[in-house]
Motif scaffolding. Structure first.
Motif, PDB file in Angstrom:
ATOM      1  N   PRO A   1     -13.363   1.437  -6.177  1.00  0.00           N
ATOM      2  CA  PRO A   1     -11.924   1.305  -5.988  1.00  0.00           C
ATOM      3  C   PRO A   1     -11.251   0.456  -7.080  1.00  0.00           C
ATOM      4  O   PRO A   1     -11.899  -0.349  -7.730  1.00  0.00           O
ATOM      5  CB  PRO A   1     -11.803   0.615  -4.627  1.00  0.00           C
ATOM      6  N   GLY A   2      -9.939   0.654  -7.202  1.00  0.00           N
ATOM      7  CA  GLY A   2      -9.176  -0.084  -8.196  1.00  0.00           C
ATOM      8  C   GLY A   2      -7.819  -0.472  -7.669  1.00  0.00           C
ATOM      9  O   GLY A   2      -7.484  -0.180  -6.514  1.00  0.00           O
ATOM     10  N   PRO A   3      -7.010  -1.094  -8.502  1.00  0.00           N
ATOM     11  CA  PRO A   3      -5.714  -1.612  -8.041  1.00  0.00           C
ATOM     12  C   PRO A   3      -4.631  -0.554  -7.862  1.00  0.00           C
ATOM     13  O   PRO A   3      -3.637  -0.811  -7.183  1.00  0.00           O
ATOM     14  CB  PRO A   3      -5.330  -2.595  -9.146  1.00  0.00           C
ATOM     15  N   ALA A   4      -4.810   0.615  -8.477  1.00  0.00           N
ATOM     16  CA  ALA A   4      -3.789   1.660  -8.385  1.00  0.00           C
ATOM     17  C   ALA A   4      -4.033   2.522  -7.142  1.00  0.00           C
ATOM     18  O   ALA A   4      -5.112   3.087  -6.977  1.00  0.00           O
ATOM     19  CB  ALA A   4      -3.795   2.517  -9.642  1.00  0.00           C
ATOM     20  N   TRP A   5      -3.034   2.614  -6.271  1.00  0.00           N
ATOM     21  CA  TRP A   5      -3.164   3.405  -5.053  1.00  0.00           C
ATOM     22  C   TRP A   5      -3.337   4.878  -5.399  1.00  0.00           C
ATOM     23  O   TRP A   5      -2.644   5.422  -6.263  1.00  0.00           O
ATOM     24  CB  TRP A   5      -1.923   3.227  -4.180  1.00  0.00           C
ATOM     25  N   GLY A   6      -4.298   5.531  -4.744  1.00  0.00           N
ATOM     26  CA  GLY A   6      -4.540   6.942  -4.985  1.00  0.00           C
ATOM     27  C   GLY A   6      -4.892   7.669  -3.705  1.00  0.00           C
ATOM     28  O   GLY A   6      -4.962   7.084  -2.616  1.00  0.00           O
ATOM     29  N   SER A   7      -5.151   8.976  -3.832  1.00  0.00           N
ATOM     30  CA  SER A   7      -5.467   9.793  -2.657  1.00  0.00           C
ATOM     31  C   SER A   7      -6.768   9.342  -1.995  1.00  0.00           C
ATOM     32  O   SER A   7      -6.921   9.466  -0.777  1.00  0.00           O
ATOM     33  CB  SER A   7      -5.573  11.268  -3.066  1.00  0.00           C
ATOM     34  N   ALA A   8      -7.702   8.797  -2.794  1.00  0.00           N
ATOM     35  CA  ALA A   8      -8.964   8.329  -2.214  1.00  0.00           C
ATOM     36  C   ALA A   8      -8.721   7.183  -1.236  1.00  0.00           C
ATOM     37  O   ALA A   8      -9.339   7.127  -0.161  1.00  0.00           O
ATOM     38  CB  ALA A   8      -9.915   7.885  -3.321  1.00  0.00           C
ATOM     39  N   ASP A   9      -7.811   6.284  -1.598  1.00  0.00           N
ATOM     40  CA  ASP A   9      -7.490   5.173  -0.704  1.00  0.00           C
ATOM     41  C   ASP A   9      -6.899   5.676   0.609  1.00  0.00           C
ATOM     42  O   ASP A   9      -7.270   5.225   1.700  1.00  0.00           O
ATOM     43  CB  ASP A   9      -6.499   4.220  -1.377  1.00  0.00           C
ATOM     44  N   GLN A  10      -5.984   6.624   0.506  1.00  0.00           N
ATOM     45  CA  GLN A  10      -5.323   7.119   1.709  1.00  0.00           C
ATOM     46  C   GLN A  10      -6.301   7.909   2.587  1.00  0.00           C
ATOM     47  O   GLN A  10      -6.290   7.779   3.814  1.00  0.00           O
ATOM     48  CB  GLN A  10      -4.120   7.991   1.336  1.00  0.00           C
ATOM     49  N   GLN A  11      -7.149   8.741   1.970  1.00  0.00           N
ATOM     50  CA  GLN A  11      -8.106   9.527   2.748  1.00  0.00           C
ATOM     51  C   GLN A  11      -9.129   8.630   3.442  1.00  0.00           C
ATOM     52  O   GLN A  11      -9.469   8.847   4.615  1.00  0.00           O
ATOM     53  CB  GLN A  11      -8.810  10.529   1.828  1.00  0.00           C
ATOM     54  N   ALA A  12      -9.608   7.621   2.719  1.00  0.00           N
ATOM     55  CA  ALA A  12     -10.593   6.720   3.316  1.00  0.00           C
ATOM     56  C   ALA A  12      -9.972   5.897   4.448  1.00  0.00           C
ATOM     57  O   ALA A  12     -10.596   5.677   5.490  1.00  0.00           O
ATOM     58  CB  ALA A  12     -11.171   5.796   2.249  1.00  0.00           C
TER      59      ALA A  12
ATOM     60  N   PHE B   1       0.840  -1.193   0.000  1.00  0.00           N
ATOM     61  CA  PHE B   1       0.000   0.000   0.000  1.00  0.00           C
ATOM     62  C   PHE B   1       0.879   1.248   0.000  1.00  0.00           C
ATOM     63  O   PHE B   1       2.007   1.227   0.471  1.00  0.00           O
ATOM     64  CB  PHE B   1      -0.911   0.008   1.225  1.00  0.00           C
ATOM     65  N   GLY B   2       0.317   2.338  -0.512  1.00  0.00           N
ATOM     66  CA  GLY B   2       1.045   3.599  -0.556  1.00  0.00           C
ATOM     67  C   GLY B   2       1.314   4.029  -1.986  1.00  0.00           C
ATOM     68  O   GLY B   2       1.000   3.313  -2.956  1.00  0.00           O
ATOM     69  N   PRO B   3       1.903   5.227  -2.171  1.00  0.00           N
ATOM     70  CA  PRO B   3       2.169   5.764  -3.517  1.00  0.00           C
ATOM     71  C   PRO B   3       2.946   4.779  -4.378  1.00  0.00           C
ATOM     72  O   PRO B   3       3.943   4.192  -3.943  1.00  0.00           O
ATOM     73  CB  PRO B   3       2.993   7.023  -3.225  1.00  0.00           C
ATOM     74  N   GLY B   4       2.454   4.571  -5.586  1.00  0.00           N
ATOM     75  CA  GLY B   4       3.103   3.684  -6.534  1.00  0.00           C
ATOM     76  C   GLY B   4       2.616   2.256  -6.496  1.00  0.00           C
ATOM     77  O   GLY B   4       2.918   1.467  -7.403  1.00  0.00           O
ATOM     78  N   ALA B   5       1.835   1.868  -5.459  1.00  0.00           N
ATOM     79  CA  ALA B   5       1.346   0.493  -5.351  1.00  0.00           C
ATOM     80  C   ALA B   5       0.245   0.252  -6.379  1.00  0.00           C
ATOM     81  O   ALA B   5      -0.594   1.118  -6.636  1.00  0.00           O
ATOM     82  CB  ALA B   5       0.824   0.224  -3.948  1.00  0.00           C
ATOM     83  N   ASN B   6       0.259  -0.929  -6.965  1.00  0.00           N
ATOM     84  CA  ASN B   6      -0.753  -1.302  -7.950  1.00  0.00           C
ATOM     85  C   ASN B   6      -0.929  -2.813  -7.878  1.00  0.00           C
ATOM     86  O   ASN B   6      -0.154  -3.571  -8.469  1.00  0.00           O
ATOM     87  CB  ASN B   6      -0.320  -0.859  -9.355  1.00  0.00           C
ATOM     88  N   ASN B   7      -1.955  -3.253  -7.152  1.00  0.00           N
ATOM     89  CA  ASN B   7      -2.160  -4.691  -6.958  1.00  0.00           C
ATOM     90  C   ASN B   7      -3.575  -4.958  -6.453  1.00  0.00           C
ATOM     91  O   ASN B   7      -4.344  -4.029  -6.161  1.00  0.00           O
ATOM     92  CB  ASN B   7      -1.129  -5.256  -5.972  1.00  0.00           C
ATOM     93  N   ALA B   8      -3.909  -6.241  -6.349  1.00  0.00           N
ATOM     94  CA  ALA B   8      -5.258  -6.638  -5.943  1.00  0.00           C
ATOM     95  C   ALA B   8      -5.546  -6.293  -4.496  1.00  0.00           C
ATOM     96  O   ALA B   8      -6.717  -6.123  -4.106  1.00  0.00           O
ATOM     97  CB  ALA B   8      -5.442  -8.142  -6.166  1.00  0.00           C
ATOM     98  N   HIS B   9      -4.506  -6.178  -3.662  1.00  0.00           N
ATOM     99  CA  HIS B   9      -4.727  -5.847  -2.255  1.00  0.00           C
ATOM    100  C   HIS B   9      -5.274  -4.429  -2.101  1.00  0.00           C
ATOM    101  O   HIS B   9      -6.081  -4.161  -1.216  1.00  0.00           O
ATOM    102  CB  HIS B   9      -3.416  -5.989  -1.470  1.00  0.00           C
ATOM    103  N   VAL B  10      -4.836  -3.526  -2.966  1.00  0.00           N
ATOM    104  CA  VAL B  10      -5.347  -2.151  -2.928  1.00  0.00           C
ATOM    105  C   VAL B  10      -6.839  -2.141  -3.278  1.00  0.00           C
ATOM    106  O   VAL B  10      -7.639  -1.439  -2.649  1.00  0.00           O
ATOM    107  CB  VAL B  10      -4.558  -1.247  -3.897  1.00  0.00           C
TER     108      VAL B  10
END
Length: 462
Positions: free
Chosen positions: A324-335, A295-304
């Protein structure tokens, strides 16, 4: 004069007439001495029979004897486990008694259905397992899901398994309330109300979800009221009633029940099975934390993607415009940060990057949901206001915090002591309503004194 001979009548277990029904309830009121009943009760019963016989001789008529035997007292509801049909040995020894009143007025939700008041079977193996006691050491935890727990509970409801403390159902579990819970949670043996808590984690009633249990164990006298039910879901938005799966007289049932139960309601404690997983289909594997590096900036996987879906389920949908999708973004971090803050975490503990604790709460469905913004959404009605301090809730205080507290208590279903209001002036009605809410969290003593502290405030507004 010939003295009439009296023969005790034991009603048929399948007869539906009113007379047999009353006789069965009377016979079930007291356990025989050999099963733990008090000898004095049986002495009183024998005295009652002798007085009845004497009344017949003196009056010369059976009608007068029948009136004397009935007496002015009421017959108690049957105690689970003492039904002659389920435990025939208990039928011959019984006594008429007045009903036992609940300890607290709030427990008298439905006097017609006071609930069980009978000894429970002790801990032990499944029938035929060969051992004579519970497994030694740390309790064995079999992995299971909420769906599996409820589905197992439904099987006994469909079969209408008769209540018994001495009999075992086809699956090897004892046919009393603790045996039923042992079966639903797929425990390795038959437990009792005094040992079930070791298989669960204590939770707040507000966090109850299907498959959790509500447990009342009376350590002073386990035979007095101890009982357990399976939580099947809330039946109304006030959270004052829920669907309960339970094993009680005469057989397993599913019905709408007051929170937490008809009697001893304030003493019931909520627990969640420690071996619970969120997998479907009864998988025995948990969703292990994949590691912070996923997880975090640059992550792109099914866990995200999985993280995002879990956050949406817990009230984080507003953060996602797409996905949601596999590419980590600001929405993931804010949520993620919003979910962490909802648990009361701050600083690095709420940085928006999921760690093992965040992942565990999300995948097990525990913890607090994300509060909704603007008063809408699944996470709650409003964002949690900051705790204003204890000094605002004392005799003589009058402020907006007291008014807000009172309105939230009413909204949560804890406003029964208000004759009018609530209002801005702190009073005894406020204190008693707060105390009722605190007791519903399973707190006692100084933790349930009726004065809101930070944790009471957080749970009330969560």
């Amino acid at each position: 004069m010939t003295v009439p001979a009296f023969e005790e009548y034991v009603p048929a277990s399948d007869c539906t007439c009113a007379g047999c029904a009353v006789q069965r309830r009377t016979a079930a009121a007291v356990l025989p001495t050999r099963q733990g009943g008090h000898p004095a009760a049986h002495g009183a019963r024998r005295a009652l029979v002798l007085v009845t016989a004497a009344g017949v001789v003196l009056s010369g008529g059976l009608a007068e004897a029948a009136t004397g035997a009935a007496g002015p007292g009421r017959v108690t509801d049957p105690a689970p486990g003492a039904d002659p049909a389920a435990d025939p040995a208990s039928a011959p020894d019984a006594v008429t008694a007045d009903p036992v009143m609940p300890d607290d007025p709030e427990d008298a939700a439905d006097p017609a259905d006071p609930g069980p008041d009978s000894p429970q079977g002790g801990p032990g193996p499944l029938q035929g397992a060969g051992a004579s006691g519970p497994p030694a050491g740390t309790p064995t935890l079999r992995k299971t899901t909420r769906a599996d727990i409820i589905n197992r509970a439904k099987k006994w409801v469909a079969a209408q398994v008769p209540y018994s403390m001495s009999k075992y159902w086809l699956d090897g579990y004892r046919q009393d309330c603790s045996g039923y819970l042992s079966m639903a949670w797929d425990l390795p043996g038959n437990e009792w109300t005094g040992s079930l808590a070791s298989y669960g984690t204590r939770i707040a009633r507000a966090d109850l979800q299907p498959g959790d249990m509500l447990l009342f164990h009376n350590p002073a006298d386990p035979s007095k009221g101890s009982h357990v039910t399976i939580f099947g879901g809330w039946t109304d938005y006030t959270h004052t009633h829920y669907t309960a799966y339970e094993q009680t007289m005469p057989h397993t049932r599913k019905q709408t029940t007051p929170m937490a139960y008809w009697t001893h309601s304030s003493s019931y404690v909520a627990y969640r099975y420690t071996g619970l997983t969120t997998e479907t289909g009864g998988s025995s594997s948990t969703r292990a934390f994949p590691g912070a590096g996923q997880f975090g900036p640059g992550a792109n996987n099914a866990h995200v993607t999985e993280l995002g879906k879990l956050l949406v389920e817990r009230g984080g949908k507003r953060f996602y415009k797409v996905g949601p999708g596999p590419a980590w973004g600001s929405a993931d971090q804010q949520a993620t940060a919003a979910f962490q803050k909802a648990q009361g975490w701050k600083g690095k503990e709420a940085d928006g990057i999921p760690g093992p604790d965040t992942w565990r709460l999300l995948t097990t469905g525990t913890g607090n949901d994300i509060p909704a913004a603007g008063g809408t959404g699944t996470g709650g009605s409003t964002a949690t206001p900051a705790y204003p301090g204890r000094g605002n809730f004392r005799t003589g205080q009058s402020n907006s915090h007291v008014d807000r507290l009172g309105k939230q208590l009413v909204k949560k279903g804890y406003g029964k002591y208000y004759l009018s209001g609530p209002g801005p002036r702190w009073g005894e009605a406020d204190r008693r309503n707060v105390e009722a809410f605190q007791k519903a969290q399973g707190w006692r003593g100084a933790e349930a004194d009726g004065y809101p502290g930070p944790e009471t405030w957080r749970r009330l507004f969560a």
